[in-house]
Design an enzyme around this catalytic site. Structure first.
Site, PDB file in Angstrom:
ATOM      1  N   ASN A 148       0.833  -1.196   0.000  1.00 31.82           N
ATOM      2  CA  ASN A 148       0.000   0.000   0.000  1.00 31.82           C
ATOM      3  C   ASN A 148       0.872   1.252   0.000  1.00 31.82           C
ATOM      4  O   ASN A 148       1.988   1.222   0.515  1.00 31.82           O
ATOM      5  CB  ASN A 148      -0.909   0.012   1.237  1.00 31.82           C
ATOM      6  N   CYS A 169      -5.209  -7.117  -3.320  1.00 31.64           N
ATOM      7  CA  CYS A 169      -5.664  -6.686  -2.003  1.00 31.64           C
ATOM      8  C   CYS A 169      -6.668  -7.695  -1.475  1.00 31.64           C
ATOM      9  O   CYS A 169      -7.415  -8.299  -2.240  1.00 31.64           O
ATOM     10  CB  CYS A 169      -6.303  -5.299  -2.097  1.00 31.64           C
ATOM     11  N   HIS A 170      -6.696  -7.853  -0.153  1.00 31.41           N
ATOM     12  CA  HIS A 170      -7.595  -8.835   0.454  1.00 31.41           C
ATOM     13  C   HIS A 170      -9.059  -8.396   0.452  1.00 31.41           C
ATOM     14  O   HIS A 170      -9.957  -9.219   0.611  1.00 31.41           O
ATOM     15  CB  HIS A 170      -7.198  -9.085   1.915  1.00 31.41           C
ATOM     16  N   HIS A 199      -9.701  -0.291  -2.131  1.00 33.56           N
ATOM     17  CA  HIS A 199     -10.218   0.150  -0.829  1.00 33.56           C
ATOM     18  C   HIS A 199     -11.523   0.938  -0.955  1.00 33.56           C
ATOM     19  O   HIS A 199     -12.092   1.340   0.056  1.00 33.56           O
ATOM     20  CB  HIS A 199      -9.182   0.966  -0.052  1.00 33.56           C
TER      21      HIS A 199
END
Length: 433
Positions: A148, A169-170, A199
């Protein structure tokens, strides 16, 4: 022997998940797993840990630690990036403490916001060094970025560094399971569609057997909001007002918008259960727990591993076997989301097979969601301009366009805050110090 390189291999817990998965993947046997980190002690820890897993799993992969980054990368087919430039002390502390002097509070500060801007600015010069090595010794490598701020770094590597990159990304893969678990719903057989930016991607569709599940999700979410405090109050508030659930957590989402962390509305912090200074707290907790964790991970010669939900090994497996796999990937917006800027990095469904990463067309997002995404994209693109050109005024512009910072501070205070952060970072920002 084909090679998988892990940059930032001293992140031992994350290396266990990602590289432990690779050790268990049949299609990746006989690969060399090359480890690189600037911290020699943590590098050695990860090497020992992974060799223990290799033995208990019977893997044929060869694990080798490198102190020369270029040699680690030489001839690599895949590179996995999980670095953090500046660490908790001093850089994360700086990212939180100096803004506090201006009354600007944060929760995680690793994506946009004033903390995200400066994390980008100190990371991009390091990625430039990676890219120079890659162009020389492994120009065809697939670069899997886990670091990030995801959108800016992936964008920069793809557009300006000339490296084939996908950001991972999770938040996409856990979005539906965690939402359904929190609402006491069964996610078996659920179909979903997620797209947006990292995000801040949106659960656009969610159904089972052709039945739209959003009405029931919203009904249960409203009941949960009224029943008392819980950990997802900001996301449920956003869903109530904008109509869709967002992928990333409430503690992250609280600082991506101008609505939640406000000096003039201090009661919102308690009402919406917003954990200010959450990332520094997590860092201190991890540091204090590391000795025990190290004993469990590095000292256990019988250490075993079960394949995790991390995307990396599944991507590599799909490319090596040509058995398709679908991910949520961060890629350049090559006409994928039609009402977001072409310069943006977007998070969309991608098909992976022998041809590599193939992003899928999404079209227009609902207009209110595209508008929210654009508020964050503005700051992302200006941060890239600052890093690319070395112009300090673009740092100011990026901060002035950040929704949370702009809602709290005057233009003059934003400039002064940026100047203070540039001075405090010093040699971490070589173009600006």
């Amino acid at each position: 022997m084909s090679k998988i390189v892990f940059l930032g291999a001293g992140s031992t817990v994350f290396a266990k998940n990602v590289l432990g998965d690779c050790l268990l993947t049949p299609a990746l046997q006989d690969f060399e797993i090359a480890l690189f980190d600037i911290n020699s002690e943590r590098l050695r820890d990860s090497e020992i840990m992974l060799n223990n897993i290799r033995k208990t799993s019977g893997s044929r992969c060869n694990i080798k630690a490198y102190t020369d980054r270029k040699e680690a990368l030489r001839g690599a087919k895949y590179a996995i990036n999980a670095i953090q430039v500046g660490g908790y002390d001093p850089c994360t502390i700086t990212d939180f403490e100096i803004p506090k002097k201006y009354g600007l509070r944060q929760t995680i500060a690793d994506t946009i916001g004033i903390g995200g801007i400066f994390r980008n600015l100190r990371t991009i010069p390091v990625l430039d060094e990676f890219a120079a090595d890659i162009r020389e010794v492994c120009p065809d490598v697939l670069f899997l970025n886990y670091t990030n701020p995801m959108a800016v770094l992936t964008n920069y590597m793809s557009r300006y560094a000339g490296v084939q990159t996908v950001g991972l990304c999770h938040s996409v893969q856990v979005c539906v399971p965690e939402l359904f678990k929190s609402l006491g719903m069964d996610d078996q057989g659920v179909k979903s569609r997620i797209a947006g930016i990292n995000h801040m991607a949106w659960l656009l569709e969610v159904s089972r057997d052709g039945v739209d599940l959003y009405p029931e999700i919203k009904r249960r979410a409203k009941e949960k909001q009224q029943a008392g405090k819980h950990s997802d109050m900001v996301r449920f508030e956003l869903m109530n007002k904008f109509g869709y659930y967002v992928t990333e957590s409430s503690e992250h989402s609280a600082e991506y918008h101008p609505y939640f962390i406000k000096r003039n509305y201090p009661e919102l912090i308690d009402q919406l259960n917003i954990p200010l200074d959450e990332y520094p707290r997590r860092c201190r907790e991890q540091i204090s727990n590391w000795t025990k964790m190290r004993d469990e991970l590095v000292g256990d010669v019988n250490l075993e591993h079960q394949r995790s939900h991390e995307y990396a090994s599944y991507i590599l497996e799909a490319i090596e076997t040509d058995v398709p796999y679908t991910i949520g990937g961060n890629v350049l917006n090559t006409g994928l989301i039609t009402n977001l800027p072409a310069e943006a990095c977007v998070e969309v469904p991608c098909l992976v097979n022998r041809n590599g990463i193939s992003p899928t067309y999404v079209g227009d997002l609902p207009p209110q969601l595209a508008a929210l995404n654009r508020t964050n994209i503005n700051t992302q693109l200006l941060t890239i301009e600052a890093a690319r050109t070395g112009k300090k005024e673009h740092i100011y512009h990026a901060a002035m366009l950040d929704p949370h910072t702009a809602a709290e501070l005057s233009l003059d205070d934003i400039v002064a805050l940026c100047d203070d952060l540039i001075e405090a970072h010093g040699s971490w920002l070589p173009k600006f110090s």
